[in-house]
Scaffold this motif. Structure first.
Motif, PDB file in Angstrom:
ATOM      1  N   SER A  59       0.760  -1.099   0.026  1.00 15.14           N
ATOM      2  CA  SER A  59      -0.057   0.208  -0.030  1.00 15.14           C
ATOM      3  C   SER A  59       0.796   1.407  -0.078  1.00 15.14           C
ATOM      4  O   SER A  59       0.237   2.293  -0.424  1.00 15.14           O
ATOM      5  N   GLU A  60       2.226   1.176   0.600  1.00 13.14           N
ATOM      6  CA  GLU A  60       2.858   2.402   0.429  1.00 13.14           C
ATOM      7  C   GLU A  60       4.555   2.104   0.236  1.00 13.14           C
ATOM      8  O   GLU A  60       4.715   0.942   0.439  1.00 13.14           O
ATOM      9  N   GLY A  61       5.073   2.966   0.072  1.00 10.70           N
ATOM     10  CA  GLY A  61       6.532   2.891   0.118  1.00 10.70           C
ATOM     11  C   GLY A  61       7.050   2.268  -1.053  1.00 10.70           C
ATOM     12  O   GLY A  61       6.583   2.074  -2.258  1.00 10.70           O
ATOM     13  N   ILE A  62       8.145   1.308  -0.730  1.00  8.63           N
ATOM     14  CA  ILE A  62       8.685   0.220  -1.812  1.00  8.63           C
ATOM     15  C   ILE A  62       7.763  -0.551  -2.363  1.00  8.63           C
ATOM     16  O   ILE A  62       7.574  -0.902  -3.795  1.00  8.63           O
ATOM     17  N   GLY A  63       6.679  -1.171  -1.434  1.00  6.05           N
ATOM     18  CA  GLY A  63       5.718  -2.060  -1.954  1.00  6.05           C
ATOM     19  C   GLY A  63       4.764  -1.502  -2.976  1.00  6.05           C
ATOM     20  O   GLY A  63       4.249  -2.000  -3.895  1.00  6.05           O
ATOM     21  N   ALA A  64       4.341  -0.227  -2.827  1.00  3.58           N
ATOM     22  CA  ALA A  64       3.361   0.510  -3.511  1.00  3.58           C
ATOM     23  C   ALA A  64       4.082   0.688  -4.949  1.00  3.58           C
ATOM     24  O   ALA A  64       3.657   0.451  -5.915  1.00  3.58           O
TER      25      ALA A  64
END
Ligand SMILES: NC(=O)c1ccc[n+]([C@@H]2O[C@H](COP(=O)([O-])OP(=O)(O)OC[C@H]3O[C@@H](n4cnc5c(N)ncnc54)[C@H](OP(=O)(O)O)[C@@H]3O)[C@@H](O)[C@H]2O)c1
Length: 273
Positions: free
Chosen positions: A20-25
């Motif tokens: 949902s956020e950051g590197i994963g997003a």
């Protein structure tokens, strides 16, 4: 690899844990741009839904979400449920940041155990489920997101460093086991990256002269481009990885412990009561 070849090899859908956020997003963005459908997992529903809406609107892909705490004690059951939801050609295990630093005995045991559950227990549970299915299909990919911190023991981040080391070594072994099966297992070793999680954790991005935070997009793009080209990709570059692996161990541990203290604004001296 062309977007079509990538989608054929790692489609039709990717599961992004911590998407949902950051590197994963950023992984989710890159994969959706390449036409893969997605399942995104994180704890908070609102950022998950917002990211899913954005990806559907921008790329016309199918996106669903699951609000799950990956550090939960019964995570192996959730892993089965989620894996049975769709056929995933790619698993990105991204969630796992430390969210703070401190001396081991001064940190709450619950937090240290949660780090191990998040980076080791849940990682094994999801990767096992994914690879059993990928082996039957004889295709697929797995990316584990680790950290430069996983390259040596580190004061102030002792459990985190050990847990991130686990991911690197796990990926190396699983890469070897699947090398002839059309299944690519890779560890993406991230360096300091400007993410919402790290901002909220109080990381001081300008604490170390010469060290600049990367963007999440740089990390995700680099990792996706390397998939299929070896067991480990390092965001800081192969030279930095080689240096860390050949450096005198005592000096390296001293240096990274000092860096960990500086990044989180801690007194870097060793305690001696
Ligand atoms: N940022 C850096 O400087 C840096 C440097 C080296 C390595 N890394 C590695 O890069 C990866 C991503 O780091 P990041 O900075 O973006 O922060 P992160 O907290 O690891 O990842 C953020 C994403 O993971 C989700 N998440 C976090 N904990 C979760 C849990 N227990 N269960 C389910 N979802 C969870 C977050 O959503 P919710 O909060 O809603 O759950 C969000 O979607 C981590 O593996 C980290 O170790 C980061």
């Amino acid at each position: 690899m062309s977007a079509t070849a990538f989608a054929e090899r790692y489609g039709p859908r990717a599961l992004v844990l911590g998407g949902s956020e950051g590197i994963g997003a950023a992984f989710a963005d890159g994969l959706a741009a390449g036409g893969l459908d997605l399942t995104l997992v994180a704890r908070r529903t609102a950022p998950l839904e917002a990211q899913a809406d954005r990806l559907r609107a921008a790329h016309g892909v199918n996106v669903d979400v699951a609000a799950v705490d990956l550090a939960a004690p019964d995570i192996e059951h959730t892993a089965v449920t989620l894996m049975e939801r769709h056929e995933y050609g790619l698993l990105v295990y991204n969630a796992g940041a430390a969210h703070g630093a401190g001396l081991f005995t001064e940190r709450a045991l619950a937090g240290e155990l949660a780090l191990v559950r998040l980076n080791c227990i849940a990682t094994v549970a999801f990767v096992h489920q994914a690879l059993v299915r990928m082996r039957q299909r004889r295709k697929g990919g797995v990316i584990l997101v680790s950290s430069m911190a996983g390259l040596a023991g580190s004061g102030f981040l002792a459990t985190y460093a050990a847990a991130k080391s686990f991911e690197i070594v796990l990926a190396e072994g699983l890469h070897w086991e699947h090398a002839d099966m059309n299944i690519d297992v890779m560890c993406a070793i991230a360096a300091m990256t400007d993410t919402p999680a790290m901002r909220n954790s109080g990381m001081k991005f300008d604490a170390i002269p010469g060290l600049t935070a990367m963007d999440s997009e740089e990390v995700a793009e680099g990792a996706l481009a390397h998939l299929g080209h070896g067991p480990v990709w390092c965001a800081a570059g192969q030279t930095a990885l080689d240096q860390a692996r050949t450096e005198d161990r005592t000096r390296l541990i001293e240096a990274v412990s000092g860096m960990g203290a500086a990044l989180f604004g801690l007194d870097p001296t060793q305690p001696c009561e």
